[in-house]
Each structure stands twice: as structure tokens, then as C-alpha cells.
Write an enzyme that holds these catalytic residues in place. Structure first.
Site, PDB file in Angstrom:
ATOM      1  N   GLY A  22     -53.593 -22.325   1.919  1.00  0.00           N
ATOM      2  CA  GLY A  22     -54.558 -23.268   3.007  1.00  0.00           C
ATOM      3  C   GLY A  22     -56.004 -23.078   2.052  1.00  0.00           C
ATOM      4  N   GLY A  42     -58.746 -25.139   4.023  1.00  0.00           N
ATOM      5  CA  GLY A  42     -59.856 -25.513   4.979  1.00  0.00           C
ATOM      6  C   GLY A  42     -60.809 -24.656   4.899  1.00  0.00           C
ATOM      7  N   LEU A  43     -61.660 -24.891   5.920  1.00  0.00           N
ATOM      8  CA  LEU A  43     -62.877 -23.955   6.084  1.00  0.00           C
ATOM      9  C   LEU A  43     -62.474 -22.588   5.969  1.00  0.00           C
ATOM     10  CD1 LEU A  43     -65.035 -26.010   8.776  1.00  0.00           C
ATOM     11  CD2 LEU A  43     -65.447 -25.697   6.446  1.00  0.00           C
ATOM     12  N   GLY A  53     -59.612 -20.948   4.751  1.00  0.00           N
ATOM     13  CA  GLY A  53     -59.036 -20.580   3.567  1.00  0.00           C
ATOM     14  C   GLY A  53     -59.843 -20.643   2.395  1.00  0.00           C
ATOM     15  N   HIS A 107     -57.939 -34.105  22.944  1.00  0.00           N
ATOM     16  CA  HIS A 107     -59.231 -34.543  22.889  1.00  0.00           C
ATOM     17  C   HIS A 107     -59.651 -35.828  23.647  1.00  0.00           C
ATOM     18  CE1 HIS A 107     -63.189 -35.630  20.986  1.00  0.00           C
ATOM     19  NE2 HIS A 107     -63.222 -34.433  20.490  1.00  0.00           N
ATOM     20  N   SER A 130     -66.139 -38.663  17.629  1.00  0.00           N
ATOM     21  CA  SER A 130     -66.560 -37.444  17.825  1.00  0.00           C
ATOM     22  C   SER A 130     -67.045 -37.291  19.267  1.00  0.00           C
ATOM     23  CB  SER A 130     -67.861 -37.243  16.820  1.00  0.00           C
ATOM     24  OG  SER A 130     -68.634 -35.842  17.252  1.00  0.00           O
ATOM     25  N   ARG A 149     -63.694 -30.632  26.793  1.00  0.00           N
ATOM     26  CA  ARG A 149     -62.751 -31.486  26.506  1.00  0.00           C
ATOM     27  C   ARG A 149     -61.459 -31.565  27.545  1.00  0.00           C
ATOM     28  NH1 ARG A 149     -62.764 -30.314  20.169  1.00  0.00           N
ATOM     29  NH2 ARG A 149     -64.778 -31.338  19.877  1.00  0.00           N
ATOM     30  N   ARG A 203     -60.769 -24.950  23.632  1.00  0.00           N
ATOM     31  CA  ARG A 203     -61.644 -24.593  22.663  1.00  0.00           C
ATOM     32  C   ARG A 203     -62.786 -25.724  22.897  1.00  0.00           C
ATOM     33  NH1 ARG A 203     -63.445 -27.133  18.496  1.00  0.00           N
ATOM     34  NH2 ARG A 203     -61.730 -28.433  18.045  1.00  0.00           N
TER      35      ARG A 203
END
Lengths: 650, 245
Positions: A53, A55-56, A58, A279, A297, A343, A448
Site C-alpha cells: 500500500g 497511501g499516507l 505506506g 460521514h 469536506s 460525524r 474518528r
């Protein structure tokens, strides 16, 4: 409280985080950092670490491990590591810099995160995350991440849900993109230097475990279809979340659970699978063929006001509804946080007003997010500067300009807090298998907070894992393993067998049809509200659907070539197993907490009611075979610093 | 809505490939271009035919995976819009739409509309970064950056690496892509120490990979889904000249 019947799971021994640090919370991470054993530079050069992976988590881990001197092998299913889905994160990244002098601190960020997670995370982990947050901003700025700035040249921040301070750093609505490009470029430098070998269009299909240690991965080259094994001294999974089990989600189309699910089947415990975040602000579904939902967002809730008509099924267009006939229900119900409640709270509130018939748009599945007041107060230019790209994206999809017509939004599956169980070192229950980013379960508890995913992914990848993995690798060299080792050949042939089995069915229903059906089932019964009855009906249906899948799925032939339907077929096959575990977890947890809302457990005003006495633990599940009751291992959560209270944002 | 799609079909790298026509029906104007291809593909799979391969992932215009020539234009007729965000309401009922892969020597066709863009990763790996190992950074406020520099840098940094610029360029040049990175980092104080080496190295790799030179046609910026301005190329050229011995 309902009695839990255990026919659908088996009680196992409780587990503990063997690396859990003690002592004052402020000094725990520092102590762990200085206690982990070191690997000498000469030995690092001889050790190989696989990172799956990009992403941020990995990319940052691959780059940092290579900087430290390890040999790194990186994989991603996309055609380039730069495309991992972290790229789509819009809003921002939290950090306890307190540049605003508004009373923020590491302590307060930790408190907000523990409370936001409804007291279902480890306070030591969260404290570490808050502590590291500032260094992430420093590092990303040094990499050239173009964060938003004030006229004096200093960094700008904004507020996000669940916080009363302004601690979210951002790069317009493309924070994830800019942070990911920073990590990708750091990794690219190491690729150029020959220290990271990177394989794009390569998907991990299984984990190699030799004598109880993770020693490699079996992959499929998505271009040639070849099944190839890579061996290493340790394996790091950074493969993201499993929100696509719901079919419709804000995840990218390719996001999948295969890597973590295969590791789970090899013995890694899976923690809190039912904690999935819905979300609140996504663009509502518009047609039957839609296969993907788009997030708007959370930062929009800074300036947008959420409302519905006071009257059910009001046919008037929003501009014809006078102020007195609008219900700004978040501001009314939660005066202290208003539109900036976390959320889970916002999503449920939206669902409630829509269920009561006051929703707007097609099917009444939507509420207004209105910028009229902010446009009056701040002017169009200022609003465009803050949210321009989000407004454009909304207009492209819906044809409406949010400056003229209020946005319509509805909740959608977005993030999964659950994931593979890891200890404080981010080490799973399989020695040598580490799990970072969204793929693990660690820091967000049952919900989260906004702008915390980027923080966690980068904290894990840049600062935590590169330190803690050394403590494991200090024991190397491990047993010599080559491609002829029986554990390797056995795993490879299982992978080949599975591919062959999927191709051999040659049935009459497409992968997409099954995925859609599974997704609907999960959304109805394991989505925003869960009931005993609904979960039981899902648990009755999923095994039948899975069986039907293996009898009727139709995948175009050809395992040894580029075959996107085959890729999808393998991923959906795994979702069909994971979905069952999610429902089991949701059914066993008869309390409500954070994103997990059991209708049977709510307060008088409809909020989640926790049951700390019976459920103040992490549920870590052990695999027992397809369709067999999984084994539950409980990790009790203790709070010495943050007193668990009934969460209130009113 | 109903359309006739003329799509480039090519089994693999070695196949010569050909255009094939497919009728598609019951298309809703709210669908994206890729959702329409999904519908076609599901139908093809049901009929036992080979679905059309195309790259896609985020479906919200940011990952840069999707990209195809739609009626001869990279990402189709809508300005500043990727194929995944292109809505069918921009086409007229009954239209015939031609769909082809990116065409450029360094982007080999893998299958149908899928091309190999790994050359972009190699350009970045040859210099498109700031060398700063994790843990070594000073406080983020140590170096203020004027909003004008930060904004201009950001405008270049939003490149999604989709390859539309190359596909649209008559020379098959990747200068807009390369210059966007050089500009993003070159406008920030953090990017200064490596600024000239970065430009030189990335351009050297760009040329070695077989991308053509820039003759300022401006097709690239016209099709760029992120509207990267053409003047990034001037900045790159200035850095190149400055860096020459």
C-alpha cells in the site's frame, strides 16, 4: 440490556497489549522510543521490509525505512503509488501546535480524540498521536507541502467537527493530495536511489507465514496475471480501510480488504470490525447505476448551516421557504457545537430528520447545507477562496451552484475505525506483521474525528513504525527461507487455486450485482442504525449470498492477463466473508458507542448509550474458518487520565 | 439517453487494435462518463464478451487514474474536468462518441484504454522532491512563505499526473507535468537548495524517456483537468538556463 447469546461466536481468552507502556502518560512514548532495541546500520542493509500500500501510511513508512537504511519493497494495485486513496482526503490534518493561542495543547487534542472516539480507544496510543502531530506538520512543511497561509506568511488553520479550537492545517480542499504527494516524492527519491523497489499494478493476495513469522507476500501482477511471491524479514500492511464492503462509499473503486482479510485468515486478530464511520456530508445518490459516493469536506460545516423545512414533505424550493419555517436542527439540538458536532452525531441527526419525512431532494434522502449567511457575512470571494474546488466539484456532479442554491447532502460510508489488532508497537498478533494507517484499529475508538486520519497515517508511517519495527528486527537474521519452502509453495498454490475457482464458476450473475446486493444488505442492517433483528437477518442472508456467489458469479476467462473483472471478483469474495464478521461484532456489542448505534441502547434524547461495565473493551476476533463462529478475545480498556463520561455535545 | 460508442479495443501490447461500435441505452443525464462505461461493461460481461478495460479509481477527479480521448479531446469536452467527473448531460441524446486511449510513445497501451504511465514516476524519482529525511525538520513557522508564493506553488502542485497534457500535445511532450513539479517546489523556500539540479535532472529523464520537446502550442494547459497554467514551463526553462554551466 439485551442478553447476548453466543451461538454466533465463541469466547476466547482475553488479550493484553504486551507493549503497553506504563508511567506518566506524557513520558510513555519517549520511554518506548529509548527502550526499543536498535539495529546497526550494517545489519539494516541486509534486512528487507515489504510495505503493501502506498497511501499516507505506506508511502511515508517506505520512505522512512529506506532513509534508515533498510531494503524496502513496496506494492500498490494502482498504476502509480501517487494514486492511493489518501489523495482524496479534502479537509485537513490536526496538530496540537497551538499557533492560534486558543488554548490548544497535546493534552486537549488527546482529550478530544478519546472523547470523540467515545472512550473505545487506548489513551496511551492517542496521547502519542497527539504528541507526534506537531512534528508531522514540521516535516510536511519542510517537504514543500503548500499549506494554506496567512498574509504574514504563517500557516493558517481552521476548525473541524468535535473541536472548539482551530487546529486543522489544510491546503484548500486538497490536503490529502498534497500530503500524499509529499510522502510519494520522499519515496520516489528512495526509488531513484535504488533503496525502494516499487511494484505498481501489483496486488497482494496472501501472506506467507513461516514458523509463525510473517515472511512475505504472494502477489498477482495485474498486467500479466502472473502470481509472484516476494520474501522479506518483515511485512507492513498499509492497505487502508474496508468501507467498500458497503458497495456505495466514498472510497475509491479499488479500495479493498483483501490484504488484511487474508492476514486475518492466517492468524492476525481483527479488532472492532463493526466500527464504521458514516460521514454526514456527501452528495446524495442520484441514480441506480451509481457505484461511488462523493464526499463534501467536513470543513464546509464551518460556514454552511444544515437545515430542513419544519413541515414534512414540503414541496417548495429552498428559496421559497421563509426563515421561520426552517429547522436548523444541529444548531437547535447541539447549541454548544452547532453544525460542528462530530460525524457520528451529525449523521444520525440527519437520518432522524429524513426518517421523519422532512428530508429534501429525490426520495427525501437529503438535507440542505446552506452558505447564504456566510456569503452575506464574508462575501463570495472569500468563500470561493476557501471552498472553491469543493463547490466546483459539487456543481460538476449535480449541476447546481452552491453559491445560489443550498447544497444537498446525505450521510455515506467513509472510513473504518476497525482493522487488524496491533499492540503499541503497531505489531499484529503474527510476529513480523505490522499494520499501519486505516488498516489497523488503533487510535480512533468507535468514531474518528475529522482531520485525524491524515494525522494517524503519517504518525504511523514517519515516526512510530520506523522506530518500533527495529525492536522486532533486532532478532534477525531469521530462518533462511527460499521460494521452494513448503510454506511458500503451499500458499502460492492456494492463491492459484482460488483464482482458478473464481474463473471456473462461469455463472450468470456479474460481480457487480453481488457487490450491490451485499452493500444494500450491510447498509440496511449494519449501517447507521443496527438492531438485533436486522443483524440476525443479515447473518442469515450473508452465507447464502456467499454460497450463491461461488455458484453463479461470472468472471471473464483469463487468469494470466490483464483482467479487471477478476481483480474485482477476488475482492468481493473477501467482502462476503468480512461482512459476516462485521455483523457478528455489531450483534455481540449490544451497547451503542460512537458510530456503532444499537437502537436498543439509546438515551432518552436518542443519543448513543454506552455500557462501560460490559463493553469497555476492544473486541479482537480470531478466524475459525468460513462460516464458523469466530473466537472473541477481549482487550480491556483502562482510563487513568480521561474519565469515561456520557458524551454530550449539547 | 441513447448513444453509440466507438471504442478502441486492443487485447494487449502486441495486438494491432481497432475501433469497435457499441450501442448504449437507458443512460441517465446524471451519470458520469465512466458510469456509462460501467453499464456497457456489465452488459458485455453478461453476454460473455470482453469488457472494456480502463483505468479509474477515486471517481472524484483527484487520483488521476482515469483518462481517455473522448471525441478527440483528452478527458472530453468539459473544461477542467476529468473523465470520471464528466457528466452525460453535456452530450446530446443520440450522439456517436469516439473513445480512445492516450497516444504517446512513452505511454504504451496495455489494453484497450489502459496505458502505461510509469514514465511519470521516473521523472519524479529523478528529482521531483525536497530531500528531507523524517525527523530532521525545523519548526513549521521557521520559514514564513508569502501568500502569493504559496498560492502560485499550490496552483502547480495540484497536478494529478493523469497524462492528458502528453496525450494532447502534438509533440508528445510532458513539459507541463515536469514543469508543474519544478514550479511547485521551486517557488517555495524549502525547494531552493535543489532547485536547479531538480530542473536539469527531471528534464534529462523526460528526454531520455522519449517525450517530445515543447513548442508552446498550449494544448496541454487547455485540456489540463486542474488548469495548470502554461507559464510553469517558462519557469522551468528559466531554472534550466540558470543551472547551465
Amino acid at each position: 440490556m439485551l442478553k447476548t447469546d453466543k451461538t454466533f461466536y465463541v469466547d476466547g481468552l482475553s488479550i493484553a497489549d504486551g507493549k503497553a507502556p506504563s508511567g506518566p502518560i506524557e513520558s510513555r512514548w519517549g520511554r518506548r522510543e529509548s527502550e526499543v532495541r536498535l539495529v546497526s546500520p550494517a545489519n539494516k542493509r541486509r534486512l528487507t521490509v515489504i510495505v503493501v500500500g502506498t497511501g499516507l501510511a505506506g508511502s511515508s513508512a517506505a520512505a522512512t525505512l529506506a532513509e534508515l537504511g533498510y531494503r524496502v519493497v513496496s506494492f500498490c494495485y494502482q498504476d502509480s503509488p501517487r494514486r492511493a486513496h489518501s489523495i482524496a482526503a479534502q479537509g485537513g490534518i490536526n496538530a496540537a501546535k497551538n499557533y492560534r493561542n486558543d488554548g490548544d495543547s497535546v493534552w486537549r487534542l488527546c482529550h478530544d480524540t478519546v472523547k470523540g472516539g467515545d472512550f473505545r480507544s487506548r489513551e496511551s496510543n492517542v496521547y502519542r498521536l497527539a504528541e507526534i502531530s506537531s512534528r508531522i506538520i514540521d516535516h510536511c512543511v519542510a517537504q514543500g507541502v503548500p499549506f494554506a497561509r496567512e498574509y504574514g506568511g504563517l500557516l493558517d488553520t481552521r476548525s473541524f467537527g468535535g473541536a472548539q479550537v482551530s487546529r486543522t492545517f489544510y491546503a484548500r480542499g486538497q490536503t490529502g493530495q498534497q500530503l500524499l504527494l509529499g510522502a510519494y516524492q520522499a519515496m520516489a527519491k528512495q526509488i531513484g536511489a535504488g533503496k525502494v523497489r516499487q511494484y505498481p499494478r501489483t496486488e497482494m493476495l496472501d501472506l506467507i507465514v513461516v514458523d509463525g513469522r510473517a515472511r512475505g507476500v504472494v502477489t498477482r501482477d495485474l498486467v500479466t496475471g502472473e502470481v509472484i511471491t516476494y520474501l522479506a524479514d518483515a511485512v507492513v500492511l498499509a492497505t487502508g480501510g474496508y468501507g467498500n464492503v458497503f458497495h456505495l462509499s466514498t472510497n475509491a473503486k479499488g479500495c479493498n480488504a483483501t490484504a488484511i482479510w487474508r492476514a486475518h485468515r492466517r492468524g492476525a486478530l481483527f479488532a472492532n470490525p463493526c466500527y464504521t464511520q458514516i460521514h454526514p456530508t456527501c452528495i446524495p445518490v442520484s441514480n441506480d447505476h451509481q457505484c461511488k459516493l462523493t464526499l463534501m469536506s467536513e470543513s464546509l460545516r464551518n460556514d454552511g448551516r444544515v437545515w430542513v423545512p419544519t413541515r414534512a414533505r414540503d414541496p417548495r424550493s429552498p428559496d421559497r421557504i421563509p426563515e421561520g419555517e426552517r429547522d436548523y436542527f444541529l444548531e437547535r439540538t447541539y447549541p454548544r457545537f452547532g453544525n460542528l458536532v462530530p460525524r457520528d452525531i451529525a449523521s444520525r441527526a440527519v437520518k432522524r430528520v429524513c426518517d421523519s419525512g422532512r428530508g429534501v431532494g429525490p426520495g427525501g434522502r437529503g438535507v440542505y447545507l446552506d452558505f447564504a449567511d456566510a456569503l452575506d457575512r464574508l462575501g463570495r470571494a472569500s468563500i470561493q477562496a476557501k471552498y472553491g474546488n469543493l463547490f466546483q466539484m459539487y456543481q460538476r456532479i449535480t449541476g447546481d451552484d452552491p453559491c445560489c442554491v443550498p447544497m444537498r447532502i446525505y450521510p455515506a460510508v467513509h472510513y473504518t475505525m476497525g482493522g487488524l489488532w496491533v499492540d503499541y508497537d503497531l505489531h499484529s498478533t503474527i510476529p513480523g506483521l505490522f499494520v499501519i494507517g486505516e488498516a489497523n484499529f488503533s487510535d480512533h475508538g468507535a468514531n474518528r474525528l475529522g482531520a485525524s486520519a491524515l494525522m494517524q497515517g503519517l504518525a504511523d508511517g514517519y515516526f512510530v513504525l520506523p522506530n518500533t519495527i527495529g525492536d522486532y528486527l533486532a532478532d534477525a537474521p531469521f530462518e533462511e527461507v527460499d521460494l521452494d519452502h513448503p510454506a511458500v509453495t503451499a500458499t502460492e498454490s492456494e492463491v492459484r487455486g482460488r483464482i482458478a475457482a473464481l474463473l471456473a464458476v462461469d455463472g450468470d450473475r456479474t460481480v457487480e450485482e453481488f457487490h450491490r446486493e451485499l452493500g444494500q444488505l450491510m447498509w440496511d442492517h449494519c449501517g447507521m442504525e443496527r438492531t438485533d433483528r436486522g443483524l440476525r437477518s443479515a447473518l442469515a442472508r450473508i452465507p447464502a449470498l456467499r454460497e450463491e456467489y461461488w455458484q453463479r458469479v461470472k468472471v471473464p476467462s483469463g487468469g494470466r492477463r490483464f483482467n479487471q473483472e477478476l481483480e474485482k471478483a477476488g475482492r468481493v469474495a473477501d467482502f462476503l466473508e468480512l461482512a459476516e464478521l462485521m455483523c457478528v461484532d455489531a450483534l455481540h456489542r449490544t451497547e451503542s458507542c460512537g458510530s456503532h448505534f444499537r437502537t436498543e441502547s439509546q438515551t432518552d434524547d436518542g443519543e448513543a448509550r454506552r455500557d462501560d461495565t460490559n463493553f469497555g473493551y476492544v473486541a479482537a476476533w480470531e478466524y475459525a474458518g468460513v462460516g464458523r463462529p469466530p473466537v472473541l478475545h477481549r482487550e480491556e480498556l483502562g482510563f487513568s487520565y480521561f474519565e469515561p463520561t456520557q458524551r454530550s455535545y449539547q | 439517453m441513447r448513444f453509440t460508442l466507438r471504442i478502441w479495443r486492443q487485447r494487449d501490447r502486441d495486438d494491432t487494435g481497432a475501433m469497435v461500435s457499441y450501442p448504449v441505452d437507458h443512460v441517465s443525464p446524471d451519470m458520469s462518463f465512466l458510469e456509462m462505461l460501467d453499464v456497457l461493461n456489465e452488459e458485455l460481461v453478461r453476454r460473455g464478451e470482453e469488457p472494456v478495460a480502463f483505468d479509474h479509481d477515486c471517481r472524484e477527479g483527484i487520483c488521476g487514474a482515469c483518462g481517455m480521448m473522448i471525441n478527440g479531446m483528452a478527458h472530453g469536452p468539459q473544461r477542467a474536468t476529468t473523465a470520471c467527473q464528466l457528466s452525460m448531460r453535456h452530450f446530446a441524446d443520440g450522439d456517436t462518441i469516439t473513445v480512445e486511449p492516450w497516444r504517446a510513445r512513452p505511454f504504451g497501451v496495455i489494453k484497450d484504454l489502459v496505458v502505461d504511465r510509469s514514465a511519470f514516476d521516473r521523472i519524479i524519482a529523478s528529482g521531483g522532491y525536497v530531500s528531507v529525511p523524517a525527523g530532521s525538520a525545523p519548526d513549521a513557522h521557521a520559514l514564513p512563505v508569502s501568500t502569493s508564493s504559496a498560492e502560485a506553488s499550490f496552483e502547480a502542485a495540484v497536478c494529478i499526473g493523469c497524462g492528458a497534457c502528453v496525450a494532447a500535445c502534438p509533440n508528445g511532450s510532458a513539459m507541463l507535468f515536469t514543469a508543474a513539479k519544478a514550479t511547485h517546489l521551486g517557488l517555495l523556500p524549502q525547494g531552493q537548495p535543489e532547485r536547479y539540479v531538480r530542473a536539469a535532472e527531471m528534464v534529462r529523464t523526460h528526454d531520455e524517456l522519449g517525450f517530445g520537446g515543447c513548442t508552446s502550442m498550449g494544448e496541454c494547459t487547455a485540456v489540463c483537468p486542474k488548469s495548470i497554467p502554461l507559464d510553469v514551463i517558462s519557469r522551468l526553462n528559466r531554472d534550466l538556463l540558470h543551472g547551465q554551466p
